[in-house]
Design a protein around this motif. Structure first.
Motif, PDB file in Angstrom:
ATOM      1  N   ASP A  48       0.598  -1.311   0.134  1.00 31.55           N
ATOM      2  CA  ASP A  48       0.071  -0.163   0.088  1.00 31.55           C
ATOM      3  C   ASP A  48       0.943   1.221  -0.024  1.00 31.55           C
ATOM      4  OD1 ASP A  48      -2.377  -1.402   0.216  1.00 31.55           O
ATOM      5  OD2 ASP A  48      -2.412  -1.465   2.461  1.00 31.55           O
ATOM      6  N   PRO A  49       0.263   2.258  -0.564  1.00 34.10           N
ATOM      7  CA  PRO A  49       0.890   3.684  -0.578  1.00 34.10           C
ATOM      8  C   PRO A  49       1.521   4.063   0.797  1.00 34.10           C
ATOM      9  CG  PRO A  49      -0.749   3.559  -2.314  1.00 34.10           C
ATOM     10  CD  PRO A  49      -0.856   2.268  -1.436  1.00 34.10           C
ATOM     11  N   LYS A  50       0.655   3.860   1.792  1.00 34.56           N
ATOM     12  CA  LYS A  50       0.824   4.309   3.095  1.00 34.56           C
ATOM     13  C   LYS A  50       2.030   3.477   3.768  1.00 34.56           C
ATOM     14  CE  LYS A  50      -1.889   1.129   5.541  1.00 34.56           C
ATOM     15  NZ  LYS A  50      -1.169   0.329   6.098  1.00 34.56           N
ATOM     16  N   ASP A  51       2.619   2.716   3.172  1.00 37.82           N
ATOM     17  CA  ASP A  51       3.771   1.853   3.742  1.00 37.82           C
ATOM     18  C   ASP A  51       4.943   2.155   3.104  1.00 37.82           C
ATOM     19  OD1 ASP A  51       2.433   0.439   5.806  1.00 37.82           O
ATOM     20  OD2 ASP A  51       1.626  -1.270   4.446  1.00 37.82           O
ATOM     21  N   PHE A  52       4.974   3.121   2.044  1.00 36.37           N
ATOM     22  CA  PHE A  52       6.402   3.168   1.330  1.00 36.37           C
ATOM     23  C   PHE A  52       7.369   3.560   2.100  1.00 36.37           C
ATOM     24  CE2 PHE A  52       8.894   6.236  -1.116  1.00 36.37           C
ATOM     25  CZ  PHE A  52       9.261   5.600  -2.283  1.00 36.37           C
ATOM     26  N   GLU A  53       7.370   4.417   2.787  1.00 38.12           N
ATOM     27  CA  GLU A  53       8.520   5.123   3.718  1.00 38.12           C
ATOM     28  C   GLU A  53       8.962   3.883   4.597  1.00 38.12           C
ATOM     29  OE1 GLU A  53      10.309   7.908   3.494  1.00 38.12           O
ATOM     30  OE2 GLU A  53       8.891   8.398   1.875  1.00 38.12           O
ATOM     31  N   ARG A  54       8.311   2.962   5.033  1.00 36.91           N
ATOM     32  CA  ARG A  54       8.531   1.904   5.792  1.00 36.91           C
ATOM     33  C   ARG A  54       9.340   0.968   5.092  1.00 36.91           C
ATOM     34  NH1 ARG A  54       4.188  -0.833   9.343  1.00 36.91           N
ATOM     35  NH2 ARG A  54       4.374   1.010  10.492  1.00 36.91           N
ATOM     36  N   VAL A  55       8.848   0.623   3.895  1.00 36.27           N
ATOM     37  CA  VAL A  55       9.410  -0.201   2.879  1.00 36.27           C
ATOM     38  C   VAL A  55      10.712   0.026   2.458  1.00 36.27           C
ATOM     39  CG1 VAL A  55       9.159  -1.298   0.612  1.00 36.27           C
ATOM     40  CG2 VAL A  55       7.177  -1.235   2.181  1.00 36.27           C
ATOM     41  N   LYS A  56      10.778   1.541   2.301  1.00 45.44           N
ATOM     42  CA  LYS A  56      12.121   2.063   1.828  1.00 45.44           C
ATOM     43  C   LYS A  56      13.099   1.802   2.725  1.00 45.44           C
ATOM     44  CE  LYS A  56      13.893   6.535   0.161  1.00 45.44           C
ATOM     45  NZ  LYS A  56      13.468   7.959  -0.223  1.00 45.44           N
ATOM     46  N   LYS A  57      12.721   2.256   4.149  1.00 48.22           N
ATOM     47  CA  LYS A  57      13.818   2.183   5.190  1.00 48.22           C
ATOM     48  C   LYS A  57      14.310   0.822   5.454  1.00 48.22           C
ATOM     49  CE  LYS A  57      13.879   3.060   9.884  1.00 48.22           C
ATOM     50  NZ  LYS A  57      13.330   3.774  11.348  1.00 48.22           N
ATOM     51  N   TYR A  71       8.348   0.411  -7.763  1.00 49.05           N
ATOM     52  CA  TYR A  71       7.420   0.779  -8.699  1.00 49.05           C
ATOM     53  C   TYR A  71       6.185   1.356  -8.137  1.00 49.05           C
ATOM     54  CZ  TYR A  71      10.919  -0.917 -11.759  1.00 49.05           C
ATOM     55  OH  TYR A  71      12.304  -1.276 -12.347  1.00 49.05           O
ATOM     56  N   ARG A  72       5.629   2.493  -8.819  1.00 53.62           N
ATOM     57  CA  ARG A  72       4.284   2.856  -8.719  1.00 53.62           C
ATOM     58  C   ARG A  72       3.500   2.414  -9.736  1.00 53.62           C
ATOM     59  NH1 ARG A  72       1.989   7.609  -5.658  1.00 53.62           N
ATOM     60  NH2 ARG A  72      -0.010   8.114  -6.819  1.00 53.62           N
ATOM     61  N   TYR A  73       2.425   1.780  -9.470  1.00 53.57           N
ATOM     62  CA  TYR A  73       1.261   1.560 -10.343  1.00 53.57           C
ATOM     63  C   TYR A  73       0.025   2.482 -10.162  1.00 53.57           C
ATOM     64  CZ  TYR A  73      -2.447  -0.736 -13.099  1.00 53.57           C
ATOM     65  OH  TYR A  73      -3.511  -0.838 -13.748  1.00 53.57           O
ATOM     66  N   GLU A  74      -0.277   3.130 -11.170  1.00 51.99           N
ATOM     67  CA  GLU A  74      -1.543   3.863 -11.451  1.00 51.99           C
ATOM     68  C   GLU A  74      -2.296   3.343 -12.539  1.00 51.99           C
ATOM     69  OE1 GLU A  74      -1.467   8.048 -10.253  1.00 51.99           O
ATOM     70  OE2 GLU A  74       0.635   7.768 -10.182  1.00 51.99           O
ATOM     71  N   GLY A  75      -3.746   2.940 -12.199  1.00 48.01           N
ATOM     72  CA  GLY A  75      -4.532   2.884 -13.362  1.00 48.01           C
ATOM     73  C   GLY A  75      -5.601   1.840 -12.590  1.00 48.01           C
ATOM     74  N   ASN A  76      -6.357   1.125 -13.925  1.00 42.84           N
ATOM     75  CA  ASN A  76      -7.296   0.309 -13.393  1.00 42.84           C
ATOM     76  C   ASN A  76      -6.998  -1.166 -14.255  1.00 42.84           C
ATOM     77  OD1 ASN A  76      -9.759  -0.686 -12.475  1.00 42.84           O
ATOM     78  ND2 ASN A  76     -11.000   0.565 -13.634  1.00 42.84           N
ATOM     79  N   GLY A  77      -6.887  -2.069 -13.528  1.00 42.41           N
ATOM     80  CA  GLY A  77      -6.610  -3.328 -14.193  1.00 42.41           C
ATOM     81  C   GLY A  77      -5.250  -3.370 -14.913  1.00 42.41           C
ATOM     82  N   TRP A  78      -5.142  -3.818 -16.112  1.00 37.45           N
ATOM     83  CA  TRP A  78      -4.021  -3.932 -16.854  1.00 37.45           C
ATOM     84  C   TRP A  78      -3.543  -2.633 -17.707  1.00 37.45           C
ATOM     85  CZ3 TRP A  78      -0.710  -7.880 -16.247  1.00 37.45           C
ATOM     86  CH2 TRP A  78      -1.239  -8.935 -15.997  1.00 37.45           C
ATOM     87  N   LYS A  79      -4.577  -1.885 -17.691  1.00 33.62           N
ATOM     88  CA  LYS A  79      -4.195  -0.321 -18.339  1.00 33.62           C
ATOM     89  C   LYS A  79      -4.117   0.579 -17.123  1.00 33.62           C
ATOM     90  CE  LYS A  79      -7.731  -1.485 -22.033  1.00 33.62           C
ATOM     91  NZ  LYS A  79      -8.554  -0.874 -22.932  1.00 33.62           N
ATOM     92  N   GLY A  80      -2.872   0.771 -17.195  1.00 32.72           N
ATOM     93  CA  GLY A  80      -2.150   1.581 -16.302  1.00 32.72           C
ATOM     94  C   GLY A  80      -0.873   2.016 -16.419  1.00 32.72           C
ATOM     95  N   SER A  81      -0.526   3.054 -15.771  1.00 32.68           N
ATOM     96  CA  SER A  81       1.011   3.289 -15.911  1.00 32.68           C
ATOM     97  C   SER A  81       2.012   2.938 -14.815  1.00 32.68           C
ATOM     98  CB  SER A  81       1.144   4.844 -16.124  1.00 32.68           C
ATOM     99  OG  SER A  81       0.718   5.485 -14.673  1.00 32.68           O
ATOM    100  N   ILE A  82       3.195   2.665 -14.994  1.00 34.48           N
ATOM    101  CA  ILE A  82       4.312   2.242 -14.331  1.00 34.48           C
ATOM    102  C   ILE A  82       5.083   3.026 -14.247  1.00 34.48           C
ATOM    103  CG2 ILE A  82       5.779   0.197 -13.372  1.00 34.48           C
ATOM    104  CD1 ILE A  82       3.688  -1.720 -14.795  1.00 34.48           C
ATOM    105  N   ARG A  83       5.676   3.376 -13.027  1.00 32.69           N
ATOM    106  CA  ARG A  83       6.953   4.252 -12.855  1.00 32.69           C
ATOM    107  C   ARG A  83       7.786   3.974 -11.702  1.00 32.69           C
ATOM    108  NH1 ARG A  83       7.260   9.234  -9.761  1.00 32.69           N
ATOM    109  NH2 ARG A  83       5.049   9.358  -9.182  1.00 32.69           N
ATOM    110  N   LYS A  84       9.119   3.976 -12.059  1.00 32.52           N
ATOM    111  CA  LYS A  84       9.927   3.526 -10.960  1.00 32.52           C
ATOM    112  C   LYS A  84      10.242   4.856 -10.149  1.00 32.52           C
ATOM    113  CE  LYS A  84      14.738   1.768 -10.029  1.00 32.52           C
ATOM    114  NZ  LYS A  84      15.899   0.761 -10.926  1.00 32.52           N
ATOM    115  N   VAL A  85      10.034   4.807  -8.737  1.00 32.92           N
ATOM    116  CA  VAL A  85      10.120   5.536  -7.947  1.00 32.92           C
ATOM    117  C   VAL A  85      11.413   5.682  -6.751  1.00 32.92           C
ATOM    118  CG1 VAL A  85       7.609   6.393  -7.680  1.00 32.92           C
ATOM    119  CG2 VAL A  85       8.475   4.452  -6.297  1.00 32.92           C
ATOM    120  N   PHE A  86      12.003   4.446  -6.623  1.00 31.89           N
ATOM    121  CA  PHE A  86      13.050   4.351  -5.977  1.00 31.89           C
ATOM    122  C   PHE A  86      13.890   3.107  -6.342  1.00 31.89           C
ATOM    123  CE2 PHE A  86      14.919   2.273  -1.918  1.00 31.89           C
ATOM    124  CZ  PHE A  86      15.826   3.076  -1.579  1.00 31.89           C
TER     125      PHE A  86
END
Length: 86
Positions: A48-57, A71-86
């Motif tokens: 979940d996005p709320k756990d990002f800082e804990r996972v990173k640490k 990576y961060r996924y934003e979208g709906n099902g198979w139609k979405g965007s993926i972006r590397k964030v760390f």
């Protein structure tokens, strides 16, 4: 829908980190790594996005040799965007 996932190139390290995150109370699942990220059949850890800082640490403290990124996924099902964030 937005979620993050951790990519490690080693299945054993992926499962080990999955157990660590569960023990720290993170809401995690195992997912197939999207083909645009990995050319081989692999698994990743979704969280979940709320756990990002804990996972990173935790990633920084364990220093996994097979770590490939978060990576961060934003979208709906198979139609979405993926972006590397760390």
């Amino acid at each position: 829908m937005t979620y993050y996932f951790v990519v490690l190139a080693n299945r054993a390290q992926t499962m080990y980190f999955f157990r660590i995150l569960k023990n720290y109370g993170c809401n995690v699942n195992i997912i197939n790594t999207p083909p645009s990220i990995s050319s081989i059949c692999s698994i990743s850890i979704r969280f979940d996005p709320k756990d990002f800082e804990r996972v990173k640490k935790l990633l920084l403290s364990y220093n996994f040799s097979s770590f490939r990124g978060v990576y961060r996924y934003e979208g709906n099902g198979w139609k979405g965007s993926i972006r590397k964030v760390f």
